[in-house]
Structure formats: C-alpha cells, structure tokens
Design a protein around this motif. Sequence first.
Motif, PDB file in Angstrom:
ATOM      1  N   PRO A 240      31.972  40.275  35.774  1.00 33.03           N
ATOM      2  CA  PRO A 240      30.815  41.379  36.205  1.00 33.03           C
ATOM      3  C   PRO A 240      30.999  42.411  35.443  1.00 33.03           C
ATOM      4  CG  PRO A 240      31.744  40.566  38.139  1.00 33.03           C
ATOM      5  CD  PRO A 240      32.803  40.197  37.286  1.00 33.03           C
ATOM      6  N   ILE A 241      29.829  43.069  35.089  1.00 30.28           N
ATOM      7  CA  ILE A 241      29.929  44.255  34.081  1.00 30.28           C
ATOM      8  C   ILE A 241      30.297  45.656  34.814  1.00 30.28           C
ATOM      9  CG2 ILE A 241      27.568  45.154  34.838  1.00 30.28           C
ATOM     10  CD1 ILE A 241      27.224  45.375  31.847  1.00 30.28           C
ATOM     11  N   HIS A 242      30.436  45.819  36.159  1.00 31.80           N
ATOM     12  CA  HIS A 242      30.908  46.830  37.248  1.00 31.80           C
ATOM     13  C   HIS A 242      32.373  47.009  37.259  1.00 31.80           C
ATOM     14  CE1 HIS A 242      26.609  47.314  38.284  1.00 31.80           C
ATOM     15  NE2 HIS A 242      26.814  46.094  39.057  1.00 31.80           N
ATOM     16  N   ILE A 243      32.826  48.192  36.908  1.00 38.06           N
ATOM     17  CA  ILE A 243      34.144  48.581  36.756  1.00 38.06           C
ATOM     18  C   ILE A 243      34.803  47.786  38.326  1.00 38.06           C
ATOM     19  CG2 ILE A 243      36.253  50.022  36.848  1.00 38.06           C
ATOM     20  CD1 ILE A 243      34.596  51.696  34.826  1.00 38.06           C
ATOM     21  N   LEU A 244      34.494  48.045  39.275  1.00 40.05           N
ATOM     22  CA  LEU A 244      35.059  47.613  40.624  1.00 40.05           C
ATOM     23  C   LEU A 244      34.919  46.091  40.650  1.00 40.05           C
ATOM     24  CD1 LEU A 244      36.153  49.398  42.695  1.00 40.05           C
ATOM     25  CD2 LEU A 244      34.039  49.426  43.771  1.00 40.05           C
ATOM     26  N   GLY A 245      33.885  45.553  40.244  1.00 37.82           N
ATOM     27  CA  GLY A 245      33.759  43.990  39.874  1.00 37.82           C
ATOM     28  C   GLY A 245      34.713  43.497  39.211  1.00 37.82           C
ATOM     29  N   ILE A 246      35.055  43.821  38.133  1.00 39.12           N
ATOM     30  CA  ILE A 246      35.979  43.404  37.109  1.00 39.12           C
ATOM     31  C   ILE A 246      37.255  43.445  38.010  1.00 39.12           C
ATOM     32  CG2 ILE A 246      36.361  45.192  35.690  1.00 39.12           C
ATOM     33  CD1 ILE A 246      36.648  43.274  33.393  1.00 39.12           C
ATOM     34  N   PRO A 291      37.262  54.511  27.303  1.00 38.24           N
ATOM     35  CA  PRO A 291      37.866  55.063  28.666  1.00 38.24           C
ATOM     36  C   PRO A 291      37.395  54.317  29.810  1.00 38.24           C
ATOM     37  CG  PRO A 291      36.144  56.305  27.480  1.00 38.24           C
ATOM     38  CD  PRO A 291      36.611  55.214  26.502  1.00 38.24           C
ATOM     39  N   ASP A 292      36.576  53.388  29.702  1.00 35.86           N
ATOM     40  CA  ASP A 292      36.126  52.225  30.826  1.00 35.86           C
ATOM     41  C   ASP A 292      37.327  51.417  31.121  1.00 35.86           C
ATOM     42  OD1 ASP A 292      33.874  53.643  31.009  1.00 35.86           O
ATOM     43  OD2 ASP A 292      32.578  52.072  30.391  1.00 35.86           O
ATOM     44  N   THR A 293      38.064  50.908  30.071  1.00 36.73           N
ATOM     45  CA  THR A 293      39.203  50.057  30.131  1.00 36.73           C
ATOM     46  C   THR A 293      40.121  50.788  30.798  1.00 36.73           C
ATOM     47  OG1 THR A 293      38.478  49.049  28.259  1.00 36.73           O
ATOM     48  CG2 THR A 293      40.942  48.725  28.893  1.00 36.73           C
ATOM     49  N   ALA A 294      40.356  52.294  30.316  1.00 35.62           N
ATOM     50  CA  ALA A 294      41.251  52.839  31.120  1.00 35.62           C
ATOM     51  C   ALA A 294      41.067  52.954  32.541  1.00 35.62           C
ATOM     52  CB  ALA A 294      41.428  54.203  30.335  1.00 35.62           C
ATOM     53  N   LEU A 295      39.949  53.136  32.943  1.00 33.18           N
ATOM     54  CA  LEU A 295      39.643  53.252  34.559  1.00 33.18           C
ATOM     55  C   LEU A 295      39.907  51.880  35.255  1.00 33.18           C
ATOM     56  CD1 LEU A 295      36.435  55.302  34.473  1.00 33.18           C
ATOM     57  CD2 LEU A 295      38.695  55.754  35.591  1.00 33.18           C
ATOM     58  N   MET A 296      39.587  50.667  34.556  1.00 26.35           N
ATOM     59  CA  MET A 296      39.904  49.170  34.814  1.00 26.35           C
ATOM     60  C   MET A 296      41.397  49.263  35.216  1.00 26.35           C
ATOM     61  SD  MET A 296      37.403  47.268  32.499  1.00 26.35           S
ATOM     62  CE  MET A 296      35.387  47.527  32.431  1.00 26.35           C
ATOM     63  N   LEU A 297      42.165  49.606  34.078  1.00 25.40           N
ATOM     64  CA  LEU A 297      43.646  49.476  34.270  1.00 25.40           C
ATOM     65  C   LEU A 297      44.435  50.468  35.258  1.00 25.40           C
ATOM     66  CD1 LEU A 297      44.678  49.908  30.430  1.00 25.40           C
ATOM     67  CD2 LEU A 297      44.240  47.537  31.630  1.00 25.40           C
ATOM     68  N   ALA A 298      43.759  51.567  35.487  1.00 24.70           N
ATOM     69  CA  ALA A 298      44.169  52.333  36.462  1.00 24.70           C
ATOM     70  C   ALA A 298      43.953  52.019  37.863  1.00 24.70           C
ATOM     71  CB  ALA A 298      43.420  53.962  36.346  1.00 24.70           C
ATOM     72  N   GLY A 299      42.747  51.510  37.798  1.00 23.88           N
ATOM     73  CA  GLY A 299      42.329  50.677  39.322  1.00 23.88           C
ATOM     74  C   GLY A 299      43.209  49.537  39.647  1.00 23.88           C
ATOM     75  N   ALA A 300      43.329  48.590  38.700  1.00 20.84           N
ATOM     76  CA  ALA A 300      43.907  47.510  39.060  1.00 20.84           C
ATOM     77  C   ALA A 300      45.583  47.667  39.456  1.00 20.84           C
ATOM     78  CB  ALA A 300      43.951  46.566  37.900  1.00 20.84           C
ATOM     79  N   VAL A 301      46.156  48.590  38.497  1.00 21.70           N
ATOM     80  CA  VAL A 301      47.512  49.148  38.824  1.00 21.70           C
ATOM     81  C   VAL A 301      47.518  49.373  40.443  1.00 21.70           C
ATOM     82  CG1 VAL A 301      49.389  50.618  38.033  1.00 21.70           C
ATOM     83  CG2 VAL A 301      48.354  49.497  36.625  1.00 21.70           C
ATOM     84  N   GLN A 302      46.621  50.485  40.607  1.00 17.83           N
ATOM     85  CA  GLN A 302      46.482  51.221  41.863  1.00 17.83           C
ATOM     86  C   GLN A 302      46.739  50.008  42.856  1.00 17.83           C
ATOM     87  OE1 GLN A 302      43.903  54.140  42.745  1.00 17.83           O
ATOM     88  NE2 GLN A 302      43.965  53.735  44.871  1.00 17.83           N
ATOM     89  N   MET A 303      45.937  49.026  42.687  1.00 15.58           N
ATOM     90  CA  MET A 303      45.651  47.650  43.670  1.00 15.58           C
ATOM     91  C   MET A 303      47.051  47.138  43.842  1.00 15.58           C
ATOM     92  SD  MET A 303      42.999  47.157  45.484  1.00 15.58           S
ATOM     93  CE  MET A 303      43.452  45.669  46.098  1.00 15.58           C
ATOM     94  N   TYR A 304      47.622  46.737  42.765  1.00 13.90           N
ATOM     95  CA  TYR A 304      48.948  45.990  42.661  1.00 13.90           C
ATOM     96  C   TYR A 304      50.105  46.736  43.364  1.00 13.90           C
ATOM     97  CZ  TYR A 304      46.099  43.069  39.747  1.00 13.90           C
ATOM     98  OH  TYR A 304      45.179  42.477  38.927  1.00 13.90           O
ATOM     99  N   LYS A 305      50.061  48.050  42.846  1.00 10.47           N
ATOM    100  CA  LYS A 305      50.966  49.176  43.367  1.00 10.47           C
ATOM    101  C   LYS A 305      51.054  49.502  44.953  1.00 10.47           C
ATOM    102  CE  LYS A 305      54.165  50.914  41.452  1.00 10.47           C
ATOM    103  NZ  LYS A 305      55.499  50.473  41.167  1.00 10.47           N
ATOM    104  N   GLU A 306      49.895  50.044  45.053  1.00 10.35           N
ATOM    105  CA  GLU A 306      49.620  50.657  46.220  1.00 10.35           C
ATOM    106  C   GLU A 306      49.287  49.995  47.335  1.00 10.35           C
ATOM    107  OE1 GLU A 306      48.245  54.651  45.460  1.00 10.35           O
ATOM    108  OE2 GLU A 306      47.457  54.931  47.598  1.00 10.35           O
ATOM    109  N   PHE A 307      48.465  48.798  46.983  1.00 14.74           N
ATOM    110  CA  PHE A 307      47.817  48.151  48.086  1.00 14.74           C
ATOM    111  C   PHE A 307      48.832  46.789  48.407  1.00 14.74           C
ATOM    112  CE2 PHE A 307      45.370  45.075  50.254  1.00 14.74           C
ATOM    113  CZ  PHE A 307      44.573  45.612  51.402  1.00 14.74           C
ATOM    114  N   TYR A 308      49.411  46.185  47.448  1.00 18.43           N
ATOM    115  CA  TYR A 308      50.083  44.871  47.587  1.00 18.43           C
ATOM    116  C   TYR A 308      51.583  45.481  47.401  1.00 18.43           C
ATOM    117  CZ  TYR A 308      45.883  42.269  47.150  1.00 18.43           C
ATOM    118  OH  TYR A 308      44.431  41.972  47.357  1.00 18.43           O
ATOM    119  N   HIS A 309      51.727  46.626  47.129  1.00 23.11           N
ATOM    120  CA  HIS A 309      53.251  47.026  46.787  1.00 23.11           C
ATOM    121  C   HIS A 309      54.171  45.919  46.102  1.00 23.11           C
ATOM    122  CE1 HIS A 309      52.655  50.097  49.885  1.00 23.11           C
ATOM    123  NE2 HIS A 309      52.348  49.179  50.602  1.00 23.11           N
TER     124      HIS A 309
END
Lengths: 480, 480
Positions: A240-246, A291-309
């Motif tokens: 999807p084109i949305h950052i949250l969606g990808i 910078p959109d890619t940077a946001l995608m990376l930041a969001g995904a890393v946050q999920m893996y690290k902070e949500f899933y540990h």
Amino acid sequence: MNLFQRPKFISDQDMQRIHEASLYLLENKGIVFKSPKALALLKEHGARVDGEIAYLPQALVEDCLAKVPSSFRVEAVNPDRSVTVGGDLIIHPAGGEVFIKDVEDNRRGEVTLQEFADLQKIYQACDNVNMCGYQPLSPEDVPKKTRGLWCLYESMLYTDKPWLAPMDYSSGADKSRELDMYEIVFGKEFVNSHHVTWSIVCPESPMVYSRFSCESIMEFAGRNQPITLVSAPMSGITAPIHILGIIVQANTETLAGLCLAQCVRPGIPVLPSASLTYGNLKLATWECSSPDTALMLAGAVQMYKEFYHLPARAQTGVTSSKCVDYQAGYETMQSLLLTALMDVDVTSQSAGSLENLLTISFEKTVIDNEVIGRVRRIIQGIDTRKDAFSVDIIMETGHGKDFLMHDSTLDHLRDGWQAEISDWNRYDQWRNSPYPDIEKRANAQVRDILGNARQLLEPSVAKALEKYIAHAEGDNRNGK
Amino acid sequence: MNLFQRPKFISDQDMQRIHEASLYLLENKGIVFKSPKALALLKEHGARVDGEIAYLPQALVEDCLAKVPSSFRVEAVNPDRSVTVGGDLIIHPAGGEVFIKDVEDNRRGEVTLQEFADLQKIYQACDNVNMCGYQPLSPEDVPKKTRGLWCLYESMLYTDKPWLAPMDYSSGADKSRELDMYEIVFGKEFVNSHHVTWSIVCPESPMVYSRFSCESIMEFAGRNQPITLVSAPMSGITAPIHILGIIVQANTETLAGLCLAQCVRPGIPVLPSASLTYGNLKLATWECSSPDTALMLAGAVQMYKEFYHLPARAQTGVTSSKCVDYQAGYETMQSLLLTALMDVDVTSQSAGSLENLLTISFEKTVIDNEVIGRVRRIIQGIDTRKDAFSVDIIMETGHGKDFLMHDSTLDHLRDGWQAEISDWNRYDQWRNSPYPDIEKRANAQVRDILGNARQLLEPSVAKALEKYIAHAEGDNRNGK
C-alpha cells in the motif's frame, strides 16, 4: 546504547493495531508458500491450508513469537570477533550491488572474484564493520552455480569476522553446500551447536514466500542457523502507498516467515529486517534514501524492537546518489543515524553502497567506517559519572580564563572522538595536504589496506575448501 | 512534530543535578557583568554584587525562570511570514561567516554588500528558511560603523520574512539604531507592542557578560524585543572538557543572561541557544561537526526544552569541510537531524555554512533547503489515520500482485516527499543530465533565483531607511 529514551514514531495503541492488522491478514488473507513441504509443516502446526495459501491462526503466530530469542550470538573463526545480535550495533557488508565505481568516477559491471576479495579485505580492516562475507558484489569470472561458494571462500581466506552466507544460490542444494563449507572450517559438531552465519530470506511482496525462500528457511533453520527475514516491499508498487500500510504488510510477511522458521526448529533465532522503501512511481523502483523510507524503517524497527522484543536489522545508511558527493553524505547519515537512534541491532548496506544499492565504492566503504563511528559515538550517549558535572573545575577556573591547563583537561585530552578521514584542519593545511579530496584520501587508504592484507585462514583449511568447491563443480557438470 | 517520544540523552535525575549545579555556581561563583547598570539592576532584584561579580540567589533565578514564555511570535512585514518560536521548526540564516566559496571552489573574503543582498534573495526563495536578515556575511565595502545598518537595509529590501538583527555593532548606540529602522518599517507603536526581531547575545565563556552583551540585553529587552542567549563554550578550552560539564556551564551562563533580561523587562521572551562545541585542542578552535558536539547540543536542547520548558535554538547542520563534499553532507545531516529529533525550535547555521562557520556557499544554501525539508518530513512523523493501516487495500490485492492501479495509490500519488535537487534518476538519465554535479545544479538554481529576485519593500519606506542611515553616517563622522 546509553540513550535514556529512544524516539518513537508510533503510539503504543497504534503498535497494537498494527499487530492486530497482521493477525487478521495472516488468518484471513493468508500467505502463499510455494513449497508443499512448508505448507505441510505449517498445517501440522495448526495452519489451515488451501492450495498454496496457508492461513495462520492467532494462536500459532503468538506461540511462534514466544519462542524467538531476543538476542543471539554469531561465532567468528576468531572468537574475539564473534558478535551478539541484540547487544551493540552490528554493521554487516553491503549485499546485492552489481557495479563498482572507482575513484575516477568510472562505473562498470563485470566484477571479478579478485575485486570481491579486495572488498572483503577492506571490511576486515574497517573496525566499525563487524561482519564479513555476504555478497556485496557478484563476480562474473566464476561459474554462476558455484559463485556463492567462491565468494564465501574468499571471505573465509581474508577475514576473521563472522561470515554472512552469500545470497547467490540457484537451488536449495547450493544452500546446503554453503553450510558444508562452514562445517569444514568450524567442524560439524560446532555448527550444529552454534550459530555461525544466517540466511537472508526475502518474501516476494505482497504475501508470497517462493519455493526458494521456503527451502532457505528449512535448510538453515534445520541446521541451527538463524533466519533474517527481509520483507522489502515498495510503497504503492508492491505494498500500500501509506507508510502505516506498508509497515503492516512488512510486519505480516515477517511474522509469516517467523512462523515457518519456528515450525522447523522451535527457538531458532529470527532477525526481522526493516527493508521497506518508498516506491518511486515514476521509475517503478525503490527510493532507499527518501525521508519517507527513513520513516518506514523507523516505524518497522520500533515494531520489531519495542512491540515484539525481537532484535531488528535495517537496510540503512544508503543513498540514491551515483557518486560520493554531498547528496550521498546527507542521505547516508539520514537513515543511519535515525535507525541507530531507534536502537536497531544490525544494519546492512551502511558501508560503501551507492545508487540505490546498485553500486559499490571501495572509497565510500572506508569513509563510511568513520560515518558509522560517528553514529556509534552519538548513541553511546553522554558520560554521566558524578565528576563529569565538573562543578569543582568551573569553581577553580577564573571568570574569563581558560581550561587548557586544568588537570581535568590534560587527563581527558584523548577522550574526545577524533576524525579519521574527515578533514578537521585549517583551510591552508587542508589546501596543501596531499589529498584535499576526501575520496582520493580514502583511495590512498584503500591502496594501503589492499597492500597490507594477507590470508588469515590456515592453508590446510583453505585447501580443503578448494577441494570441496572443485567437487561441487564436478557434481554440477555431471548434473548431480 | 508528531513524534510520540523524543530521544533523551540525560536522565531526569541528571537534569535536576545540572540545574542544581547551575544554581550553586550562580550563587557561589557568580557571573561577571561588565556593566555598572546591569549590576545595579541585578542588585536591586536581590543579587549580591561584589566588584564586577553578581552572585545570583536561587530565588531570583527561579523567579526569573517562571516569567519566561515558552513560545512567542516574531512578526514579519508580510504577516503570512510571521513565525511562532515554540511551534514548528524555524530555520534562520547563517551568521558570522567571512568568506564566500563559489561553485569553482574559489574562496575569498572582501565580501560586498551586493553579495550580502544576493544571499538574502536566496533565503527569500528557500521555502524551508523561515527568517532572513542576520549577518551571514560581513560586507567590507560599507563603513564598518554602519555595516549592520546596511545589512539590515538590504534584508528589508529583498525579503519579507522576519528580519533578524545583524550582530555587527560597535556600540550600544548602534543597537538602538537598528531598532529605529524596524520602527521606520513597522511603526513605533507596533514595535513597542510586538516582537519584530531578537538580539543575539553571546556571553564570554567562562562566566562573563561583556559590557556590550549587557547593553544588548538592556536595549533590546527594554524595547520589547526578545533575547537569544548564545553561550558558546568550547570543551577543554573555555569550558570543562567533560560533555556534562560544558552543558552545566552553558546552562549556568544562559540562566545568568535570562535573569538580567527578566530584570529589565519581566516576561520578555528569552531563547537559549545550544551553541556548545567540542574544543579541537590541536588548533585551539571549535569543531562544530564532531559527534561530541552533537551530543552537547542534544543535551543542552533537552535541558532547555524538557527541564525548563523554554524554547530552544541550536547551532546545527554545520560542517568542518571546506567544500560541498561527502563530508559536508554527513556532517550537516548529523547534527541537524539529531537536534530536530530533540524538538529544537530554531536552528542557526543550517543553510549554506562551511568550514566551521567561516565560509558561505550560495549553492550549499540552496541544497540545504532540501536537506532541511528532509528533516522536516522525518519529524512530521507517520500519518496514523485509521485508513492508513490499509488492511482493506491489502485484502483487495492478490498475493504477488501489485498496488500500482489501486485507487488508494492513485489518490495518494502526490503524498510522498519528492527530491528537489537530489538526484533520483536512473544512472544514464543522471549521466546525461545538464548538471550531473549537484553543486552545479544548485548553481543553476542560484542564478535563476538572483535573476528573478526583485525589491519587495515599498520604495518610499526604502527611501526613509536610506535617509536614516545617511543621517547615522553623518553623526558618526561628526563623532556623535
């Protein structure tokens, strides 16, 4: 990482929503696994299978998630070089580039095995690059079917940091051969009981694991080697084109691969990679340094690290630029610093890559060693020992006086971070230096490194590896 | 700023300790104020004064801190360009540079007023630069004593963003004249009741406010204009060598100036600046782009923003490089991105500065406009509206298919951040483009901007300003 708090791009509530969206998609849309063996295994563990699609129920996903360790060790032939994923930031080689750009700005393909080996020697010399091997270049002067083996061989010859397995395989059998080579060096017992490499597995977005990806997971996990899941969708193209969606999609694809790996071998380490990119719709390609890619990376890393540990890897420190110029500088720092602040554990592509992962520059590799050092220094944070507050030092120094001769200055003269290749001179010093151009300065270092590199692997082991590859080539010729 | 959480380099406990260290130093070491008027004023408000030293008791400091607003507005002659400090990130011009580097890598001093004006035209054209004026260059073809007035005049002619007052004054009388010029444009009433500029005040580290700094605070605060306090110590040279120690000192010096400003006019906005630098002890100069400097800036911004709830400025997006090269790129992004993530409100030096604040590049100014845009995009964060999760979009798209023609892609085609000057083309497109070199590309933009710039100020107002400056020059000649 001494940061007291990481930046956070997604709220706790939205992280929960992303997780729930992934659970919904895994259960209701399902994932294509193009391997009957993988489908059977998933079915055995509670998935509903219909044709090539496995529908993964929440219980299976959460059960698998609970089994993945939050850190793991990868052994090097030199034990001092072994790394712990989930500890300090680990930088591994570039991977997948096909061109070399030289210091005169010539760019060409037709890379040789010698050049591949030279790049490994540079990784070995770069103190901020923690792993070697992988496949930053694809030599074309060796048989395609044993290219991966030859790449691994050269890495084993000239480096003693943990060796990432090359990506170049034409079949599951080749994957098995790579692991045989690790066994030749480390011994079969050791490989069975330790992690000595990992497999890079890339789902095909959206929502497909090819037969080859399934085999990679099954072969490596089966032989006790960790799995790095590189879901690399492009927004608006394969996601999807949305950052949250990808992020939702990458998270979903990652959980699917994680489940397969845990079904193969419960507790096998899985390293999710944030490799999402902004889709450049004009060229239908990725834009690694948006910078959109940077946001995608930041969001995904946050999920893996902070949500899933889980530990997390990111494809970061990258540029769209074709040369080692101003753009390459700000783009490389942009995503590298951001993901490092997100506490990413492993980064790929952060040394020497140009042109959206198409081209390698030996010189940029050497300069990036310092860029990584800068980022390491920043995430190391501020020394907060009591005497660092320096109240006595300030009390002892007169108004308007200097601190140059204060004991504390003399004692800590060498504490400060120092530039290794960046220019910190006065203008005239710089102008009159042998190489005012940073890329030429780096080229001098490259020549120095290559002139001094030597084989690190024991000759008898090297011989055994050569024999093994020759045998594999014989088998290939005989169609085995 | 849509980050849910900023990075944090100092714990809450250590922030409290820094504050207490500053209170201790203000009360027990005291600060030199080289102005009898300032000393008298501080004494009147409860300070103990001994010679040139004022010892500021905790009650005075905390009383003054409580009076400073956490945000304030600076008016532009074009109301649409007015800015709120404490709202979105504000970028203001460079300040203090003395050389110009051209696109052919020639660097020279002897800057002209015409060149100063040209740079203002570029600031006006750069959408990510929010303020103009200040003194990014010091023209040498105008009388030294009225240089500040001429700089302000040119800024007023060609720009309609808020005008920062130049730094170039030889006496308090000159400071007063600058404000007279604002009154000519805005009217006396308006200036008395609004903020139209601010004064940059630099204490002399350690712990001294010169007579000139005191007069600046008294003149500007007295006429309702905010004070920016630029404590700019160098570690190991004009401050302790420890990062925490230099932060303690900068914090202390800042609180001292803040107290004086509040004694002059309670409630006058004060903008503390993080302008600390790593002291390069080999050259006895600052190193603006060391990662140690980045940590100092991050720590100081955290203190001002998070502990004191004040707005904060930082000297960031800077480089030691002498040219617009790879080093300049990673150094510029390094501190700019970090301080932006710390939620800094205003940055100085983030556009066009080279060589540790000594040199201006028009071309870098234009490219930095995009660099700032990248950073703005990142701190804007991720769109978390409900439909951004895209579950339906993923459900509707087949396994292994693409999203190119999905309605959501077509609807949001233009949402993504786009490069303005960075190269995002394919290799051959780039190679065959008119200016593959980013600096030459920027130079074409510079020529375009300068060719199209026009006077924005009403001619009658411009005439009045000219007359005022001529009068001031007459006064100077007559020794008034």
